[in-house]
Design a protein around this motif. Structure first.
Motif, PDB file in Angstrom:
ATOM      1  N   HIS A 164       6.140   5.958  -6.686  1.00 17.02           N
ATOM      2  CA  HIS A 164       6.700   6.802  -7.739  1.00 17.02           C
ATOM      3  C   HIS A 164       6.415   6.269  -9.140  1.00 17.02           C
ATOM      4  O   HIS A 164       6.587   6.995 -10.114  1.00 17.02           O
ATOM      5  N   CYS A 165       5.951   5.017  -9.236  1.00 16.98           N
ATOM      6  CA  CYS A 165       5.529   4.519 -10.545  1.00 16.98           C
ATOM      7  C   CYS A 165       4.237   5.211 -10.980  1.00 16.98           C
ATOM      8  O   CYS A 165       3.884   5.189 -12.161  1.00 16.98           O
ATOM      9  N   MET A 166       3.560   5.859 -10.019  1.00 21.32           N
ATOM     10  CA  MET A 166       2.332   6.590 -10.333  1.00 21.32           C
ATOM     11  C   MET A 166       2.550   8.102 -10.310  1.00 21.32           C
ATOM     12  O   MET A 166       1.936   8.828 -11.083  1.00 21.32           O
ATOM     13  N   CYS A 167       3.462   8.578  -9.447  1.00 24.45           N
ATOM     14  CA  CYS A 167       3.605  10.030  -9.316  1.00 24.45           C
ATOM     15  C   CYS A 167       4.698  10.614 -10.210  1.00 24.45           C
ATOM     16  O   CYS A 167       4.713  11.819 -10.458  1.00 24.45           O
ATOM     17  N   SER A 168       5.627   9.790 -10.719  1.00 22.00           N
ATOM     18  CA  SER A 168       6.690  10.340 -11.566  1.00 22.00           C
ATOM     19  C   SER A 168       6.626   9.836 -13.004  1.00 22.00           C
ATOM     20  O   SER A 168       7.433  10.225 -13.838  1.00 22.00           O
ATOM     21  N   ARG A 169       5.671   8.959 -13.298  1.00 23.18           N
ATOM     22  CA  ARG A 169       5.482   8.448 -14.661  1.00 23.18           C
ATOM     23  C   ARG A 169       3.990   8.151 -14.836  1.00 23.18           C
ATOM     24  O   ARG A 169       3.206   8.321 -13.911  1.00 23.18           O
ATOM     25  N   GLY A 170       3.628   7.692 -16.026  1.00 22.48           N
ATOM     26  CA  GLY A 170       2.233   7.325 -16.248  1.00 22.48           C
ATOM     27  C   GLY A 170       1.295   8.493 -16.022  1.00 22.48           C
ATOM     28  O   GLY A 170       1.430   9.555 -16.627  1.00 22.48           O
ATOM     29  N   ILE A 171       0.387   8.351 -15.082  1.00 21.33           N
ATOM     30  CA  ILE A 171      -0.620   9.386 -14.831  1.00 21.33           C
ATOM     31  C   ILE A 171      -0.058  10.592 -14.080  1.00 21.33           C
ATOM     32  O   ILE A 171      -0.657  11.659 -14.042  1.00 21.33           O
ATOM     33  N   LYS A 172       1.121  10.423 -13.439  1.00 18.72           N
ATOM     34  CA  LYS A 172       1.863  11.521 -12.786  1.00 18.72           C
ATOM     35  C   LYS A 172       1.014  12.279 -11.762  1.00 18.72           C
ATOM     36  O   LYS A 172       0.865  13.496 -11.824  1.00 18.72           O
ATOM     37  N   LYS A 173       0.498  11.577 -10.778  1.00 17.37           N
ATOM     38  CA  LYS A 173      -0.301  12.198  -9.720  1.00 17.37           C
ATOM     39  C   LYS A 173       0.513  12.260  -8.428  1.00 17.37           C
ATOM     40  O   LYS A 173       0.489  11.357  -7.600  1.00 17.37           O
ATOM     41  N   GLN A 174       1.260  13.369  -8.268  1.00 13.50           N
ATOM     42  CA  GLN A 174       2.087  13.540  -7.085  1.00 13.50           C
ATOM     43  C   GLN A 174       1.229  13.696  -5.825  1.00 13.50           C
ATOM     44  O   GLN A 174       0.155  14.283  -5.868  1.00 13.50           O
ATOM     45  N   GLY A 175       1.751  13.167  -4.726  1.00 16.71           N
ATOM     46  CA  GLY A 175       1.075  13.327  -3.443  1.00 16.71           C
ATOM     47  C   GLY A 175      -0.012  12.310  -3.164  1.00 16.71           C
ATOM     48  O   GLY A 175      -0.607  12.323  -2.082  1.00 16.71           O
ATOM     49  N   SER A 176      -0.290  11.423  -4.105  1.00 20.24           N
ATOM     50  CA  SER A 176      -1.316  10.399  -3.887  1.00 20.24           C
ATOM     51  C   SER A 176      -0.756   9.297  -2.989  1.00 20.24           C
ATOM     52  O   SER A 176       0.347   8.800  -3.219  1.00 20.24           O
ATOM     53  N   LEU A 177      -1.519   8.919  -1.970  1.00 16.21           N
ATOM     54  CA  LEU A 177      -1.083   7.885  -1.040  1.00 16.21           C
ATOM     55  C   LEU A 177      -1.961   6.645  -1.168  1.00 16.21           C
ATOM     56  O   LEU A 177      -3.184   6.743  -1.238  1.00 16.21           O
ATOM     57  N   MET A 178      -1.326   5.497  -1.174  1.00 17.38           N
ATOM     58  CA  MET A 178      -2.048   4.225  -1.159  1.00 17.38           C
ATOM     59  C   MET A 178      -2.053   3.714   0.279  1.00 17.38           C
ATOM     60  O   MET A 178      -1.031   3.743   0.966  1.00 17.38           O
ATOM     61  N   LYS A 179      -3.209   3.244   0.749  1.00 17.66           N
ATOM     62  CA  LYS A 179      -3.318   2.720   2.107  1.00 17.66           C
ATOM     63  C   LYS A 179      -3.792   1.274   2.047  1.00 17.66           C
ATOM     64  O   LYS A 179      -4.775   0.962   1.369  1.00 17.66           O
ATOM     65  N   THR A 180      -3.075   0.386   2.738  1.00 17.04           N
ATOM     66  CA  THR A 180      -3.444  -1.024   2.818  1.00 17.04           C
ATOM     67  C   THR A 180      -3.470  -1.448   4.279  1.00 17.04           C
ATOM     68  O   THR A 180      -2.789  -0.855   5.123  1.00 17.04           O
ATOM     69  N   SER A 181      -4.241  -2.492   4.579  1.00 16.84           N
ATOM     70  CA  SER A 181      -4.325  -2.974   5.956  1.00 16.84           C
ATOM     71  C   SER A 181      -4.433  -4.489   5.971  1.00 16.84           C
ATOM     72  O   SER A 181      -4.874  -5.112   5.001  1.00 16.84           O
ATOM     73  N   HIS A 182      -4.012  -5.060   7.088  1.00 17.52           N
ATOM     74  CA  HIS A 182      -4.090  -6.512   7.269  1.00 17.52           C
ATOM     75  C   HIS A 182      -4.346  -6.787   8.744  1.00 17.52           C
ATOM     76  O   HIS A 182      -3.666  -6.229   9.612  1.00 17.52           O
ATOM     77  N   PHE A 183      -5.329  -7.652   9.030  1.00 14.85           N
ATOM     78  CA  PHE A 183      -5.691  -7.950  10.409  1.00 14.85           C
ATOM     79  C   PHE A 183      -5.773  -9.454  10.624  1.00 14.85           C
ATOM     80  O   PHE A 183      -6.148 -10.203   9.714  1.00 14.85           O
ATOM     81  N   THR A 184      -5.421  -9.883  11.827  1.00 12.30           N
ATOM     82  CA  THR A 184      -5.543 -11.287  12.196  1.00 12.30           C
ATOM     83  C   THR A 184      -6.190 -11.389  13.576  1.00 12.30           C
ATOM     84  O   THR A 184      -6.250 -10.410  14.331  1.00 12.30           O
ATOM     85  N   GLY A 185      -6.663 -12.589  13.905  1.00  9.68           N
ATOM     86  CA  GLY A 185      -7.148 -12.884  15.249  1.00  9.68           C
ATOM     87  C   GLY A 185      -8.233 -11.967  15.754  1.00  9.68           C
ATOM     88  O   GLY A 185      -9.230 -11.706  15.074  1.00  9.68           O
ATOM     89  N   ILE A 186      -8.029 -11.439  16.956  1.00  9.21           N
ATOM     90  CA  ILE A 186      -9.049 -10.654  17.641  1.00  9.21           C
ATOM     91  C   ILE A 186      -9.418  -9.381  16.879  1.00  9.21           C
ATOM     92  O   ILE A 186     -10.533  -8.876  16.998  1.00  9.21           O
ATOM     93  N   PHE A 187      -8.504  -8.864  16.064  1.00 10.81           N
ATOM     94  CA  PHE A 187      -8.814  -7.659  15.288  1.00 10.81           C
ATOM     95  C   PHE A 187      -9.853  -7.943  14.198  1.00 10.81           C
ATOM     96  O   PHE A 187     -10.529  -7.031  13.729  1.00 10.81           O
ATOM     97  N   LEU A 188      -9.957  -9.206  13.803  1.00  9.53           N
ATOM     98  CA  LEU A 188     -10.982  -9.591  12.831  1.00  9.53           C
ATOM     99  C   LEU A 188     -12.325  -9.833  13.511  1.00  9.53           C
ATOM    100  O   LEU A 188     -13.378  -9.586  12.926  1.00  9.53           O
ATOM    101  N   ASP A 189     -12.272 -10.335  14.744  1.00  7.61           N
ATOM    102  CA  ASP A 189     -13.493 -10.760  15.434  1.00  7.61           C
ATOM    103  C   ASP A 189     -14.099  -9.698  16.340  1.00  7.61           C
ATOM    104  O   ASP A 189     -15.290  -9.764  16.662  1.00  7.61           O
ATOM    105  N   ASN A 190     -13.284  -8.740  16.768  1.00  7.92           N
ATOM    106  CA  ASN A 190     -13.731  -7.757  17.756  1.00  7.92           C
ATOM    107  C   ASN A 190     -13.567  -6.352  17.183  1.00  7.92           C
ATOM    108  O   ASN A 190     -12.450  -5.832  17.097  1.00  7.92           O
ATOM    109  N   SER A 191     -14.666  -5.737  16.796  1.00  5.35           N
ATOM    110  CA  SER A 191     -14.603  -4.409  16.165  1.00  5.35           C
ATOM    111  C   SER A 191     -14.091  -3.344  17.129  1.00  5.35           C
ATOM    112  O   SER A 191     -13.466  -2.369  16.709  1.00  5.35           O
ATOM    113  N   ASP A 192     -14.337  -3.522  18.441  1.00  4.69           N
ATOM    114  CA  ASP A 192     -13.847  -2.548  19.421  1.00  4.69           C
ATOM    115  C   ASP A 192     -12.318  -2.527  19.437  1.00  4.69           C
ATOM    116  O   ASP A 192     -11.702  -1.456  19.508  1.00  4.69           O
ATOM    117  N   LYS A 193     -11.703  -3.712  19.392  1.00  5.80           N
ATOM    118  CA  LYS A 193     -10.240  -3.786  19.384  1.00  5.80           C
ATOM    119  C   LYS A 193      -9.670  -3.214  18.088  1.00  5.80           C
ATOM    120  O   LYS A 193      -8.655  -2.530  18.087  1.00  5.80           O
TER     121      LYS A 193
END
Length: 202
Positions: A164-193
């Motif tokens: 809401h710091c982006m959708c209700s103030r500043g640039i005011k872009k409602q509906g914008s979603l931020m996506k983040t990811s974090h992987f450890t272990g086998i998820f880093l080494d094995n693309s199939d997993k």
């Protein structure tokens, strides 16, 4: 903590070294600063209500991930495939503007000898969400905590949220979603997993 006077009756309630009275006065000053009258009928009890809400919204500061993940189960007959939980809703606050962050978290992990109850994953998310947050940090905190306390073969975390710091103030872009990811272990080494996890949450 409640401070008592000589007669033994409660005088002031403190939280993290700050009295409720001082916190209420700070909120009254903010109301004045925005141009409001903190003594009018609709606002007279607002500081008290805000403190009560803050205790709930920021309860994560008084929770410990070790306690949340302390109960594990080892009778899994050698199970070593992925466990995933998707669309866990959360509500947090941006540490830069105090604006709401509303979204959902997806978690996947591959156990190594032990698993944790499903509700504990949701409680872990809730604990980190109920603090002032940056989404990137929260994503990594969830993944690293799960990895470290369960000694998983791998963990994947994806967070999608509207800020809401982006959708209700500043640039005011409602509906914008931020996506983040974090992987450890086998998820880093094995693309199939890793791809299996991403398919499971799509």
């Amino acid at each position: 903590m409640v401070e008592k006077n000589l007669s033994g009756t409660a005088e002031k309630e403190f939280r993290n070294g700050v009295s409720n009275d001082d916190a209420k006065k700070a909120l009254e000053l903010l109301l004045k600063w925005i141009g409001e009258n903190p003594q009018r009928e609709g606002l007279k009890e607002t500081p008290k209500r805000v403190l009560k809400a803050y205790k709930e919204w920021f309860a994560g500061y008084n929770q410990n991930p070790v306690e949340i993940l302390s109960k594990t189960f080892e009778e899994i007959d050698g199970y070593r495939e992925m466990i995933s939980l998707k669309d866990v809703g959360f509500h947090s606050f941006c540490e830069h503007h105090f604006a709401p962050i509303i979204g959902k978290v997806h978690i996947g992990y591959i156990p190594n000898k032990k698993v944790v109850g499903l509700s504990k994953l949701a409680r872990l998310i809730e604990m980190y969400a109920r603090r002032l947050q940056v989404q990137e940090k929260m994503t990594a905190e969830i993944g690293n905590t799960l990895q470290n306390h369960l000694d998983c073969l791998g963990v994947g975390v994806v967070v999608e949220a509207e800020h809401h710091c982006m959708c209700s103030r500043g640039i005011k872009k409602q509906g914008s979603l931020m996506k983040t990811s974090h992987f450890t272990g086998i998820f880093l080494d094995n693309s199939d997993k890793k791809n299996e996890f991403m398919r499971s949450i799509s």
